[in-house]
Design a protein around this motif. Sequence first.
Motif, mmCIF file in Angstrom:
data_model
loop_
_atom_site.group_PDB
_atom_site.id
_atom_site.type_symbol
_atom_site.label_atom_id
_atom_site.label_comp_id
_atom_site.label_asym_id
_atom_site.label_seq_id
_atom_site.Cartn_x
_atom_site.Cartn_y
_atom_site.Cartn_z
ATOM 1 N N GLY A 1 39.060 37.189 42.782
ATOM 2 C CA GLY A 1 38.686 37.619 41.414
ATOM 3 C C GLY A 1 39.759 37.594 40.218
ATOM 4 N N THR A 2 39.361 37.927 38.981
ATOM 5 C CA THR A 2 40.379 37.520 37.817
ATOM 6 C C THR A 2 41.099 38.926 37.886
ATOM 7 N N GLY A 3 40.809 40.060 38.199
ATOM 8 C CA GLY A 3 41.556 41.284 38.056
ATOM 9 C C GLY A 3 40.919 42.159 36.892
ATOM 10 N N VAL A 4 40.098 41.535 36.321
ATOM 11 C CA VAL A 4 39.410 42.289 35.212
ATOM 12 C C VAL A 4 38.128 42.649 35.647
ATOM 13 N N ASN A 5 38.060 44.237 36.092
ATOM 14 C CA ASN A 5 36.893 44.781 36.571
ATOM 15 C C ASN A 5 36.547 43.967 37.737
ATOM 16 N N GLN A 6 37.374 43.580 38.478
ATOM 17 C CA GLN A 6 37.516 42.935 40.116
ATOM 18 C C GLN A 6 38.814 43.223 40.431
ATOM 19 N N PRO A 7 38.784 42.679 41.926
ATOM 20 C CA PRO A 7 40.143 42.545 42.480
ATOM 21 C C PRO A 7 40.812 41.289 41.967
ATOM 22 N N SER A 8 42.025 41.328 41.989
ATOM 23 C CA SER A 8 42.775 40.144 41.558
ATOM 24 C C SER A 8 42.913 39.013 42.690
ATOM 25 N N GLY A 9 42.857 37.931 42.474
ATOM 26 C CA GLY A 9 42.710 36.640 43.690
ATOM 27 C C GLY A 9 44.160 36.324 43.512
ATOM 28 N N PHE A 10 44.691 35.779 44.428
ATOM 29 C CA PHE A 10 46.228 35.286 44.736
ATOM 30 C C PHE A 10 46.314 33.945 44.047
ATOM 31 N N LEU A 11 45.167 33.164 43.565
ATOM 32 C CA LEU A 11 45.106 32.240 42.662
ATOM 33 C C LEU A 11 45.440 32.365 41.258
ATOM 34 N N THR A 12 45.222 33.663 40.819
ATOM 35 C CA THR A 12 45.356 34.062 39.422
ATOM 36 C C THR A 12 46.934 34.332 39.115
ATOM 37 N N LYS A 13 47.803 34.537 40.272
ATOM 38 C CA LYS A 13 49.256 34.954 40.190
ATOM 39 C C LYS A 13 49.833 33.602 39.524
ATOM 40 N N PRO A 14 51.083 33.739 38.742
ATOM 41 C CA PRO A 14 51.606 32.288 38.531
ATOM 42 C C PRO A 14 52.251 31.760 39.689
ATOM 43 N N GLN A 15 52.032 30.401 39.696
ATOM 44 C CA GLN A 15 52.459 29.459 40.787
ATOM 45 C C GLN A 15 53.631 28.636 40.318
ATOM 46 N N VAL A 16 54.508 28.540 41.237
ATOM 47 C CA VAL A 16 55.921 27.774 40.978
ATOM 48 C C VAL A 16 56.175 26.880 41.962
#
Length: 174
Positions: A1-16
């Motif tokens: 999910g995107t984190g907007v009205n739904q769970p936040s997925g791990f792929l939406t986090k900053p990746q380094v």
Amino acid sequence: GTGVNQPSGFLTKPQVPNASWSWGNIGYIATGSIGDFDPNNPGDALVDLVYSVNAEYRAGSVFIMNSRTAGEVRKMKDNQGRFLWMEGLQAAQPPLLVGYPALIVEEMPDIGTDAHAIAFGNFTQGYTIAERPDLRILRDPYSSRPNVTFFATKRVGGDVTDYAAIKTLKFGTS
């Protein structure tokens, strides 16, 4: 999910890059080839991904990828001609990829330029799902008998709680 009205997925986090990993980011390992595995040693990226996760997390770790990516990975062999992907020996056992379970999650992206198409980690420790225990049921007052419509809702959320437990494989040079 995107984190907007739904769970936040791990792929939406900053990746380094994993070499410059810090808390609050998901570390990644690059395949070394744009949009594909390295043509000379394609399995090396998977081994590097496994060992990018600390030993304390590897015991419960799994690979996740979609079906198209799994189709490409299933073709990989080691230097002695053995497949890296092994089917489970029992009916309920998932297949193993370099010794770790491989799960199919269709929401993962396809292999492509700079795509993070494979993830590896201990998702039990790295991701938390929170759900409210109550289930709300609302009867639609406008539906006509004998057919009555009910609406059921439940509040569920989720987010990464341990950024060190999850790593991704980036299909790019850096």
